[in-house]
Scaffold this active site. Structure first.
Site, PDB file in Angstrom:
ATOM      1  N   SER A  94      31.246  77.997  45.406  1.00 51.58           N
ATOM      2  CA  SER A  94      32.452  78.699  45.321  1.00 51.58           C
ATOM      3  C   SER A  94      33.088  79.973  46.007  1.00 51.58           C
ATOM      4  CB  SER A  94      32.952  78.766  43.766  1.00 51.58           C
ATOM      5  OG  SER A  94      33.170  77.479  43.284  1.00 51.58           O
ATOM      6  N   THR A 196      34.570  81.266  40.977  1.00 51.68           N
ATOM      7  CA  THR A 196      34.873  82.560  41.771  1.00 51.68           C
ATOM      8  C   THR A 196      34.098  83.735  41.130  1.00 51.68           C
ATOM      9  OG1 THR A 196      36.956  81.693  42.580  1.00 51.68           O
ATOM     10  CG2 THR A 196      36.700  84.068  42.077  1.00 51.68           C
ATOM     11  N   THR A 214      36.011  84.511  46.717  1.00 51.10           N
ATOM     12  CA  THR A 214      35.772  83.203  46.831  1.00 51.10           C
ATOM     13  C   THR A 214      36.222  82.203  47.707  1.00 51.10           C
ATOM     14  OG1 THR A 214      37.016  81.216  45.041  1.00 51.10           O
ATOM     15  CG2 THR A 214      38.503  82.702  46.317  1.00 51.10           C
ATOM     16  N   ARG A 224      45.830  76.727  52.363  1.00 53.73           N
ATOM     17  CA  ARG A 224      46.055  77.201  51.062  1.00 53.73           C
ATOM     18  C   ARG A 224      45.364  78.563  50.696  1.00 53.73           C
ATOM     19  NH1 ARG A 224      42.917  78.335  46.145  1.00 53.73           N
ATOM     20  NH2 ARG A 224      44.137  77.651  44.356  1.00 53.73           N
ATOM     21  N   VAL A 225      46.148  79.460  50.125  1.00 51.80           N
ATOM     22  CA  VAL A 225      45.757  80.606  49.527  1.00 51.80           C
ATOM     23  C   VAL A 225      45.800  80.738  48.123  1.00 51.80           C
ATOM     24  CG1 VAL A 225      45.691  83.102  49.694  1.00 51.80           C
ATOM     25  CG2 VAL A 225      45.823  81.823  51.766  1.00 51.80           C
ATOM     26  N   GLY A 226      44.846  81.041  47.241  1.00 52.99           N
ATOM     27  CA  GLY A 226      44.832  81.217  45.878  1.00 52.99           C
ATOM     28  C   GLY A 226      45.154  82.591  45.485  1.00 52.99           C
ATOM     29  N   ASP A 227      44.959  82.843  44.286  1.00 57.65           N
ATOM     30  CA  ASP A 227      45.184  84.223  43.681  1.00 57.65           C
ATOM     31  C   ASP A 227      44.054  85.150  44.144  1.00 57.65           C
ATOM     32  OD1 ASP A 227      43.058  82.619  42.257  1.00 57.65           O
ATOM     33  OD2 ASP A 227      43.006  84.323  40.769  1.00 57.65           O
ATOM     34  N   THR A 247      39.533  84.053  36.996  1.00 59.53           N
ATOM     35  CA  THR A 247      38.842  83.015  37.705  1.00 59.53           C
ATOM     36  C   THR A 247      39.795  81.889  37.321  1.00 59.53           C
ATOM     37  OG1 THR A 247      36.887  81.972  38.061  1.00 59.53           O
ATOM     38  CG2 THR A 247      37.131  82.951  35.917  1.00 59.53           C
ATOM     39  N   GLY A 248      39.654  80.878  38.104  1.00 64.07           N
ATOM     40  CA  GLY A 248      40.289  79.688  37.693  1.00 64.07           C
ATOM     41  C   GLY A 248      41.340  79.089  38.569  1.00 64.07           C
ATOM     42  N   GLY A 250      44.262  79.185  40.629  1.00 66.79           N
ATOM     43  CA  GLY A 250      44.810  80.315  41.108  1.00 66.79           C
ATOM     44  C   GLY A 250      46.494  80.137  41.124  1.00 66.79           C
TER      45      GLY A 250
END
Ligand code: SD4
Length: 340
Positions: A94, A196, A214, A224-227, A247-248, A250
């Site tokens: 991850s 993460t 992460t 795609r971009v997360g938090d 974490t988790g 996003g």
């Protein structure tokens, strides 16, 4: 005497408990709630240095960070070096090298870092660079910007001495090829595909910094971009108050700006655990949360820490007072399937 700060704290805590208690159901796990720590009681003897980080690999990150902190190093160096050890581990699927690719087979990395002065750096959709956290640090230290993305981030990294390498390990490649047969995108909850690393440290001077890095959700859409690179979502530091990280999944962390929220709740008197719990409850109230996981972690200025997750399974490591221990976070949802 009327005091605006006390008033705000009291009204906020009242609304917190209404919000939280109002949503507690038979699904809430009370047994595992650690004792809430009292900010005012302990603030005269602050816990420092301290390092705290998400998931089991948080222990390794804490080891590295604590060595720096005990040698009078700065929290910002501790959280950068701490997460680098996890980025460099090809077995971690991850983070950094070995990260699970997107659905097209590309490993794309997101990271951010924030120091005690409120400086921040972030990088997103970065490919081919094993240590996005150090690219984020360089962006923070050496550019007028906060975030660089994709091609531009890679160009910046290469110009600054980072080397391009293949981050897709044989293991991740095989797993991706297996996934391609069905191409079913079904993010499971917890550490099967969420681990993460986010880390927070307080140094001997009492300064707070944080980091997050992460490869994001496995088999995500390309681009795609997360938090994780979003300041305020995956990480927020306010040296007067404390810091929080996530974490988790996003998408829900971004939509609720969880880490910023947690720091603001602590500013108004919530303990770290209460603040994390309220941030989780904002997700519970608005989104379809049963199949997702989010875990928050927070530390206040006194070095008191707490965490809270949507589901069972989120753990974190705390290194303080000579001990580096893993703690299972309390959580909201008790999955009936797991009870049998
Ligand atoms: C993301 N928040 O990209 C990251 C994933 C994660 O533990 O935290 N996994 O949405």
């Amino acid at each position: 005497m009327f005091n605006r700060r006390n008033f705000l704290s009291k009204s906020l805590l009242a609304s917190l408990s209404i919000g939280v208690v109002g949503c507690q159901s038979e699904t809430t796990n009370h047994e595992e709630l650690p004792t809430s720590q009292n900010v005012s009681k302990q603030s005269s003897t602050p816990n420092k240095p301290i390092s705290i980080a998400t998931w089991t690999h948080g222990k390794e990150a804490n080891e590295v960070a604590m060595k720096i902190l005990l040698e009078k190093g700065k929290a910002i160096d501790a959280v950068e070096q701490g997460v680098r050890i996890v980025e460099a581990d090809p077995k971690g699927t991850s983070v950094g090298i070995g990260g699970t690719p997107d659905r097209d087979g590309h490993v794309t990395l997101d990271a951010c870092i924030m120091d005690e002065k409120g400086n921040a750096g972030a990088v997103c959709f970065l490919e081919g660079i094993k240590h996005p956290i150090s690219v984020a640090r360089k962006i923070m230290d050496e550019t007028p910007h906060v975030m660089l993305a994709g091609e531009g981030a890679l160009q910046f990294a290469l110009e600054n001495g980072f080397e391009k390498e293949n981050l897709l390990t044989d293991f991740s490649d095989k797993a991706w090829n297996k996934w391609l047969k069905k191409k079913k995108y079904s993010p499971k909850v917890n550490s099967e595909n969420h681990d993460t690393i986010s880390q927070i440290a307080i140094d001997l001077e009492g300064n707070i910094s944080g980091s997050c890095t992460t490869s994001g959700l496995g088999y995500k859409m390309r681009g795609r971009v997360g938090d994780s690179p979003i300041i305020g979502a995956s990480l927020f530091v306010d040296n007067e108050v404390g810091a929080a990280c996530a974490t988790g999944l996003g998408e829900v962390v971004m939509k609720t700006l969880g880490s910023f929220l947690i720091v603001e709740l602590m500013r108004n008197g919530a303990t770290p655990e209460e603040a994390c719990k309220e941030a989780v409850m904002r997700i519970i109230k608005k989104y379809d949360w049963k199949e997702l996981q989010v875990g928050y972690l927070a530390v206040n200025k006194a070095g008191e820490y707490g965490a809270y997750a949507v589901q069972k399974g989120f753990n974190y490591a705390v290194h303080v007072d000579g001990e580096n221990k893993l703690i299972n976070a309390p959580y909201f949802y008790k999955n009936p399937k797991e009870e049998n």
